[in-house]
Enzyme design. Structure first.
Site, PDB file in Angstrom:
ATOM      1  CB  ILE A  14      -0.937  -0.011   1.237  1.00  0.00           C
ATOM      2  CG1 ILE A  14      -1.996  -1.118   1.103  1.00  0.00           C
ATOM      3  CG2 ILE A  14      -1.611   1.343   1.426  1.00  0.00           C
ATOM      4  CD1 ILE A  14      -2.880  -1.309   2.333  1.00  0.00           C
ATOM      5  N   GLY A  84       3.300  -0.556   8.870  1.00  0.00           N
ATOM      6  CA  GLY A  84       2.507  -1.411   9.754  1.00  0.00           C
ATOM      7  C   GLY A  84       2.895  -2.871   9.604  1.00  0.00           C
ATOM      8  CB  ILE A  85       4.482  -5.372  11.331  1.00  0.00           C
ATOM      9  CG1 ILE A  85       4.540  -4.863  12.783  1.00  0.00           C
ATOM     10  CG2 ILE A  85       5.616  -4.819  10.496  1.00  0.00           C
ATOM     11  CD1 ILE A  85       5.727  -5.413  13.577  1.00  0.00           C
ATOM     12  CB  THR A  86       0.077  -8.750  11.150  1.00  0.00           C
ATOM     13  OG1 THR A  86       0.782  -9.500  10.155  1.00  0.00           O
ATOM     14  CG2 THR A  86      -0.914  -7.826  10.493  1.00  0.00           C
ATOM     15  CD  GLN A 141      -9.992 -11.160  12.002  1.00  0.00           C
ATOM     16  OE1 GLN A 141     -10.946 -10.618  11.450  1.00  0.00           O
ATOM     17  NE2 GLN A 141      -9.884 -12.467  12.086  1.00  0.00           N
ATOM     18  CE1 TYR A 147      -2.005  -4.503  11.241  1.00  0.00           C
ATOM     19  CE2 TYR A 147      -4.389  -4.760  11.299  1.00  0.00           C
ATOM     20  CZ  TYR A 147      -3.238  -4.374  10.636  1.00  0.00           C
ATOM     21  OH  TYR A 147      -3.326  -3.856   9.364  1.00  0.00           O
ATOM     22  N   GLY A 178      -9.733  -2.173   4.181  1.00  0.00           N
ATOM     23  CA  GLY A 178     -10.144  -3.540   4.493  1.00  0.00           C
ATOM     24  C   GLY A 178      -9.035  -4.475   4.043  1.00  0.00           C
ATOM     25  CE1 TYR A 179      -8.112  -9.725   6.493  1.00  0.00           C
ATOM     26  CE2 TYR A 179     -10.190  -8.563   6.798  1.00  0.00           C
ATOM     27  CZ  TYR A 179      -9.172  -9.349   7.299  1.00  0.00           C
ATOM     28  OH  TYR A 179      -9.207  -9.766   8.601  1.00  0.00           O
TER      29      TYR A 179
HETATM   30  N1  CAA Z   1     -13.361 -16.830  14.954  1.00  0.00           N
HETATM   31  C1  CAA Z   1     -13.622 -17.715  15.941  1.00  0.00           C
HETATM   32  N2  CAA Z   1     -12.845 -18.766  16.220  1.00  0.00           N
HETATM   33  C2  CAA Z   1     -11.739 -18.933  15.486  1.00  0.00           C
HETATM   34  C3  CAA Z   1     -11.399 -18.053  14.439  1.00  0.00           C
HETATM   35  C4  CAA Z   1     -12.268 -16.972  14.185  1.00  0.00           C
HETATM   36  N3  CAA Z   1     -12.023 -16.072  13.205  1.00  0.00           N
HETATM   37  N4  CAA Z   1     -10.234 -18.451  13.907  1.00  0.00           N
HETATM   38  C5  CAA Z   1      -9.858 -19.562  14.566  1.00  0.00           C
HETATM   39  N5  CAA Z   1     -10.783 -19.858  15.522  1.00  0.00           N
HETATM   40  C6  CAA Z   1     -10.757 -20.983  16.458  1.00  0.00           C
HETATM   41  C7  CAA Z   1     -10.411 -22.275  15.714  1.00  0.00           C
HETATM   42  O1  CAA Z   1     -11.595 -22.812  15.148  1.00  0.00           O
HETATM   43  C8  CAA Z   1      -9.821 -23.113  16.789  1.00  0.00           C
HETATM   44  O2  CAA Z   1     -10.847 -23.642  17.583  1.00  0.00           O
HETATM   45  P1  CAA Z   1     -10.650 -25.042  18.321  1.00  0.00           P
HETATM   46  O3  CAA Z   1      -9.501 -24.874  19.261  1.00  0.00           O
HETATM   47  O4  CAA Z   1     -11.965 -25.255  19.004  1.00  0.00           O
HETATM   48  O5  CAA Z   1     -10.368 -26.036  17.226  1.00  0.00           O
HETATM   49  C9  CAA Z   1      -9.074 -22.097  17.658  1.00  0.00           C
HETATM   50  O6  CAA Z   1      -9.694 -20.820  17.395  1.00  0.00           O
HETATM   51  C10 CAA Z   1      -7.614 -22.026  17.343  1.00  0.00           C
HETATM   52  O7  CAA Z   1      -7.494 -21.645  15.963  1.00  0.00           O
HETATM   53  P2  CAA Z   1      -6.150 -21.787  15.189  1.00  0.00           P
HETATM   54  O8  CAA Z   1      -5.749 -23.229  15.124  1.00  0.00           O
HETATM   55  O9  CAA Z   1      -6.237 -21.052  13.881  1.00  0.00           O
HETATM   56  O10 CAA Z   1      -5.140 -21.036  16.163  1.00  0.00           O
HETATM   57  P3  CAA Z   1      -3.678 -20.674  15.888  1.00  0.00           P
HETATM   58  O11 CAA Z   1      -3.121 -20.244  17.188  1.00  0.00           O
HETATM   59  O12 CAA Z   1      -2.974 -21.736  15.120  1.00  0.00           O
HETATM   60  O13 CAA Z   1      -3.782 -19.434  14.878  1.00  0.00           O
HETATM   61  C11 CAA Z   1      -4.255 -17.222  14.191  1.00  0.00           C
HETATM   62  C12 CAA Z   1      -4.425 -18.257  15.281  1.00  0.00           C
HETATM   63  C13 CAA Z   1      -2.772 -17.048  13.814  1.00  0.00           C
HETATM   64  C14 CAA Z   1      -4.751 -15.902  14.742  1.00  0.00           C
HETATM   65  C15 CAA Z   1      -5.025 -17.648  12.949  1.00  0.00           C
HETATM   66  O14 CAA Z   1      -6.339 -17.983  13.332  1.00  0.00           O
HETATM   67  C16 CAA Z   1      -5.100 -16.549  11.915  1.00  0.00           C
HETATM   68  O15 CAA Z   1      -4.155 -16.330  11.179  1.00  0.00           O
HETATM   69  N6  CAA Z   1      -6.260 -15.852  11.857  1.00  0.00           N
HETATM   70  C17 CAA Z   1      -6.462 -14.767  10.889  1.00  0.00           C
HETATM   71  C18 CAA Z   1      -6.054 -13.468  11.475  1.00  0.00           C
HETATM   72  C19 CAA Z   1      -6.319 -12.391  10.453  1.00  0.00           C
HETATM   73  O16 CAA Z   1      -7.384 -12.248   9.876  1.00  0.00           O
HETATM   74  N7  CAA Z   1      -5.321 -11.548  10.211  1.00  0.00           N
HETATM   75  C20 CAA Z   1      -5.467 -10.490   9.252  1.00  0.00           C
HETATM   76  C21 CAA Z   1      -4.145 -10.316   8.558  1.00  0.00           C
HETATM   77  S1  CAA Z   1      -4.283  -9.149   7.201  1.00  0.00           S
HETATM   78  C22 CAA Z   1      -4.285  -7.681   7.971  1.00  0.00           C
HETATM   79  O17 CAA Z   1      -4.136  -7.550   9.146  1.00  0.00           O
HETATM   80  C23 CAA Z   1      -4.486  -6.490   7.083  1.00  0.00           C
HETATM   81  C24 CAA Z   1      -5.650  -5.702   7.517  1.00  0.00           C
HETATM   82  O18 CAA Z   1      -5.473  -4.660   8.125  1.00  0.00           O
HETATM   83  C25 CAA Z   1      -6.998  -6.136   7.124  1.00  0.00           C
END
Ligand code: CAA
Length: 240
Positions: A14, A84-86, A141, A147, A178-179
């Site tokens: 971006i 920015g970082i995540t 989120q 973040y 957004g994304y």
């Molecule tokens: N809502 C509810 N529950 C969720 C969920 C969600 N969105 N995501 C995962 N879970 C639950 C899983 O179902 C799992 O449940 P169980 O233990 O009952 O099986 C539990 O949470 C653990 O999930 P994970 O195995 O995925 O956990 P993890 O520790 O391996 O990973 C995480 C966690 C790294 C946060 C991963 O879920 C992830 O990457 N999530 C996406 C985060 C995201 O959207 N980041 C945006 C990046 S882009 C950005 O940031 C730019 C921007 O500004 C938009």
């Protein structure tokens, strides 16, 4: 009118699109980066945009860097806090390091850079400060307590700054993407990506140019009465 603009994280994703859009508007642009030099050097040779390397999370580095840019290019009139970082993890697994890294790059860098330009802007009676937040700072989120806290912080910071700068010709606004189709998305699994796209009414990721267009609009001299606002660019995913 042509101004001097600085974009943090301005050589990739971006930030690169913002640097190029501001250049296309006729501004003199400086892109600040940290990390590997290869991509920024290519960006510089392809676009003709000046690049400077320092850590915006480091206060001393910002003071020195801003002084250098001011001496070599000119006083900064448009500041884009984009870096920015995540470091995603659910809070019960999040380390202090993951928290602090995100605070430093997403929030402290914004303080350091804005603090460094605000006094000259007040003296000049002109400034445009545009900071990049995120849909996830507005809605929250899973996995992003760090973040989201910083991106919500960007909005509160900007509203306060808008009040302080309004009588001095300085505006402070937020662009909240957004994304967007960037490398940041590559950290996500295919399954998570599919679930994200399913939540976007536009049915696709945004493009970096679509974010840059908003920054270009807010940076213009003609945008002087737009102050303290948050402009969302999210394909209707979240309507705040
Ligand atoms: N809502 C509810 N529950 C969720 C969920 C969600 N969105 N995501 C995962 N879970 C639950 C899983 O179902 C799992 O449940 P169980 O233990 O009952 O099986 C539990 O949470 C653990 O999930 P994970 O195995 O995925 O956990 P993890 O520790 O391996 O990973 C995480 C966690 C790294 C946060 C991963 O879920 C992830 O990457 N999530 C996406 C985060 C995201 O959207 N980041 C945006 C990046 S882009 C950005 O940031 C730019 C921007 O500004 C938009």
């Amino acid at each position: 009118m042509a101004r001097t603009a600085l974009v943090t994280g301005g050589t990739q994703g971006i930030g690169a699109a913002i640097s190029m859009a501001l250049k296309a508007d006729g501004h003199t642009v400086v892109a600040v980066y940290i990390g590997d030099d290869k991509v920024p050097e290519t960006f510089k040779s392809e676009t003709g945009i000046a690049i400077y390397k320092w850590d915006a999370g480091d206060s001393d580095a910002c003071q020195k860097g801003i002084a250098k840019v001011t001496a070599e290019v000119g006083a900064i009139e448009i500041l884009v806090n984009n870096a920015g970082i995540t470091r995603d993890a659910p809070l019960h697994k999040m380390t202090l390091e993951q928290w602090q890294e995100v605070m430093s790059t997403n929030l402290t860098a914004m303080f350091n850079m804005t603090r460094g330009v605000i006094e000259p802007m007040r003296k000049q009676g002109f400034g445009r400060i545009i900071s990049i937040a995120s849909i996830n700072g507005q809605k929250g989120q899973f996995g992003q307590a760090n973040y989201a806290a910083t991106k919500a912080g960007v909005i509160g910071f900007t509203k306060s700054l808008a009040l302080e700068g309004a009588r001095k010709g300085i505006t402070a606004n937020v662009v909240s993407p957004g994304y967007i189709n960037t490398d940041m998305m590559k950290t996500l699994s295919e399954e998570i990506m599919a679930s994200i796209i399913a939540q976007i009414p536009a049915g696709r990721l945004g493009e970096t140019d679509e974010v840059a267009r908003c920054v270009s609009f807010l940076a213009a001299d003609e945008a002087g009465f737009i102050n303290g606002t948050t402009l969302s660019v999210n394909g209707a995913q979240y309507l705040a």
